[in-house]
Design a protein around this motif. Structure first.
Motif, PDB file in Angstrom:
ATOM      1  N   TYR A 283      52.364  91.230  36.881  1.00 40.75           N
ATOM      2  CA  TYR A 283      51.908  92.616  36.750  1.00 40.75           C
ATOM      3  C   TYR A 283      52.663  93.482  37.762  1.00 40.75           C
ATOM      4  O   TYR A 283      53.084  93.001  38.817  1.00 40.75           O
ATOM      5  CB  TYR A 283      50.411  92.738  37.035  1.00 40.75           C
ATOM      6  CG  TYR A 283      49.529  91.838  36.210  1.00 40.75           C
ATOM      7  CD1 TYR A 283      48.911  92.296  35.049  1.00 40.75           C
ATOM      8  CD2 TYR A 283      49.291  90.518  36.597  1.00 40.75           C
ATOM      9  CE1 TYR A 283      48.087  91.468  34.293  1.00 40.75           C
ATOM     10  CE2 TYR A 283      48.468  89.682  35.848  1.00 40.75           C
ATOM     11  CZ  TYR A 283      47.875  90.158  34.708  1.00 40.75           C
ATOM     12  OH  TYR A 283      47.061  89.334  33.965  1.00 40.75           O
ATOM     13  N   SER A 284      52.783  94.798  37.450  1.00 43.33           N
ATOM     14  CA  SER A 284      53.454  95.727  38.360  1.00 43.33           C
ATOM     15  C   SER A 284      52.550  96.894  38.712  1.00 43.33           C
ATOM     16  O   SER A 284      51.773  97.365  37.872  1.00 43.33           O
ATOM     17  CB  SER A 284      54.755  96.263  37.733  1.00 43.33           C
ATOM     18  OG  SER A 284      55.722  95.245  37.626  1.00 43.33           O
TER      19      SER A 284
ATOM     20  N   ASN B 172      44.131  90.875  30.597  1.00 40.56           N
ATOM     21  CA  ASN B 172      43.992  92.323  30.714  1.00 40.56           C
ATOM     22  C   ASN B 172      42.912  92.734  31.706  1.00 40.56           C
ATOM     23  O   ASN B 172      42.758  93.926  32.000  1.00 40.56           O
ATOM     24  CB  ASN B 172      43.683  92.938  29.341  1.00 40.56           C
ATOM     25  CG  ASN B 172      44.807  92.725  28.354  1.00 40.56           C
ATOM     26  OD1 ASN B 172      45.968  92.978  28.666  1.00 40.56           O
ATOM     27  ND2 ASN B 172      44.485  92.240  27.164  1.00 40.56           N
TER      28      ASN B 172
ATOM     29  N   ALA C   4      46.897 101.608  38.997  1.00 41.47           N
ATOM     30  CA  ALA C   4      47.330 101.451  37.607  1.00 41.47           C
ATOM     31  C   ALA C   4      48.187 100.192  37.526  1.00 41.47           C
ATOM     32  O   ALA C   4      49.307 100.152  38.043  1.00 41.47           O
ATOM     33  CB  ALA C   4      48.122 102.680  37.169  1.00 41.47           C
ATOM     34  N   THR C   5      47.643  99.156  36.918  1.00 42.32           N
ATOM     35  CA  THR C   5      48.267  97.829  36.899  1.00 42.32           C
ATOM     36  C   THR C   5      48.823  97.544  35.510  1.00 42.32           C
ATOM     37  O   THR C   5      48.083  97.537  34.532  1.00 42.32           O
ATOM     38  CB  THR C   5      47.242  96.747  37.298  1.00 42.32           C
ATOM     39  OG1 THR C   5      46.661  97.105  38.568  1.00 42.32           O
ATOM     40  CG2 THR C   5      47.897  95.388  37.411  1.00 42.32           C
ATOM     41  N   THR C   6      50.139  97.313  35.437  1.00 42.83           N
ATOM     42  CA  THR C   6      50.814  97.114  34.159  1.00 42.83           C
ATOM     43  C   THR C   6      51.197  95.649  33.973  1.00 42.83           C
ATOM     44  O   THR C   6      51.856  95.063  34.836  1.00 42.83           O
ATOM     45  CB  THR C   6      52.092  97.983  34.080  1.00 42.83           C
ATOM     46  OG1 THR C   6      51.737  99.349  34.303  1.00 42.83           O
ATOM     47  CG2 THR C   6      52.753  97.833  32.720  1.00 42.83           C
ATOM     48  N   TYR C   7      50.788  95.067  32.859  1.00 44.37           N
ATOM     49  CA  TYR C   7      51.191  93.692  32.542  1.00 44.37           C
ATOM     50  C   TYR C   7      52.680  93.684  32.204  1.00 44.37           C
ATOM     51  O   TYR C   7      53.162  94.496  31.406  1.00 44.37           O
ATOM     52  CB  TYR C   7      50.376  93.170  31.358  1.00 44.37           C
ATOM     53  CG  TYR C   7      50.937  91.897  30.740  1.00 44.37           C
ATOM     54  CD1 TYR C   7      50.744  90.665  31.348  1.00 44.37           C
ATOM     55  CD2 TYR C   7      51.671  91.955  29.552  1.00 44.37           C
ATOM     56  CE1 TYR C   7      51.262  89.503  30.779  1.00 44.37           C
ATOM     57  CE2 TYR C   7      52.183  90.801  28.986  1.00 44.37           C
ATOM     58  CZ  TYR C   7      51.985  89.580  29.602  1.00 44.37           C
ATOM     59  OH  TYR C   7      52.506  88.440  29.040  1.00 44.37           O
ATOM     60  N   ASP C   8      53.433  92.774  32.831  1.00 46.16           N
ATOM     61  CA  ASP C   8      54.877  92.703  32.617  1.00 46.16           C
ATOM     62  C   ASP C   8      55.284  91.554  31.707  1.00 46.16           C
ATOM     63  O   ASP C   8      55.946  91.750  30.696  1.00 46.16           O
ATOM     64  CB  ASP C   8      55.610  92.540  33.959  1.00 46.16           C
ATOM     65  CG  ASP C   8      55.825  93.878  34.649  1.00 46.16           C
ATOM     66  OD1 ASP C   8      55.629  94.920  34.004  1.00 46.16           O
ATOM     67  OD2 ASP C   8      56.174  93.872  35.851  1.00 46.16           O
TER      68      ASP C   8
END
Length: 214
Positions: free
Chosen positions: A153-154, A124, A140-144
């Motif tokens: 991450y996206s 994270n 804004a980094t989203t864990y996929d």
């Protein structure tokens, strides 16, 4: 998943060394045609540079759109400010024949688990940053997802530039500072109250004696 509307052709991965700047890998991919409403997706783009997949969405039709991903060994010479914290990859994403037509791009990055365990607290604490010409902005980094080797991450962008994959910025807890009362002020306050009370008592006593003597 969605694909480019009429297919695509890919470029070969090469290793390049330029003056004052070392390029680890460079890879290009050309989308023949992209039309609005149909996202163009290229998977397995440039794993060595940390880019797993790029998706382009356009506001108007575009032809022969070439996307180039370049990984740099260390801070690119064109970038004036080094990114703070632990860095997994520095890279640059460039496009041709897409000016003014890009609506949104989604970039999926992949980060080796071994790097995460050795450089940050946990998965994270990884983020993607974009260089805006003078500073690095955290996206804004989203864990996929994850597999045996990588975390994925996206991020979404509306333009391309230099990017860094690395340690998330830690927000420092806001500290509320209060100004202490001057030393000894409480003592003076109580002395003032005592003087006032004493004046009242003395004044009252004088008045009582005066009335009694009448």
């Amino acid at each position: 998943g969605a694909t480019s509307s009429t297919g695509a052709s890919s470029g070969a991965q090469v290793a390049v060394t330029s003056t004052g700047d070392t390029v680890a890998t460079e890879k290009s991919y050309t989308f023949t045609t992209i039309i609005p409403g149909t996202p163009a997706v290229k998977s397995d783009f440039n794993a060595d540079a940390g880019i797993n997949e790029i998706t382009l969405e356009v506001s108007e039709a575009a032809q022969d759109v070439m996307v180039t991903v370049t990984e740099h060994d260390g801070k690119p010479s064109a970038v004036s400010v080094a990114k703070d914290g632990s860095i997994y990859k520095y890279l640059q994403i460039e496009t041709e024949n897409l000016n003014g037509k890009l609506e949104k791009a989604t970039i999926k990055v992949q980060v080796e688990k071994s790097w995460v365990s050795g450089n940050v607290e946990d998965m994270n604490d990884v983020a993607v940053f974009k260089f805006d010409g003078s500073d690095w902005n955290e996206l804004a980094t989203t864990y996929d997802s994850e597999d045996d080797t990588y975390y994925y991450y996206s991020v979404e962008v509306d333009s391309f530039s230099y990017f860094a994959i690395g340690e998330k910025v830690v927000e420092e807890a806001e500290t509320v500072t209060t100004t202490p009362a001057p030393e000894g002020s409480n003592k003076f306050m109580w002395i003032a109250i005592a003087i006032i009370l004493l004046a009242i008592v003395i004044g009252g006593g004088v008045a009582w004696k005066k009335n009694k003597g009448q």
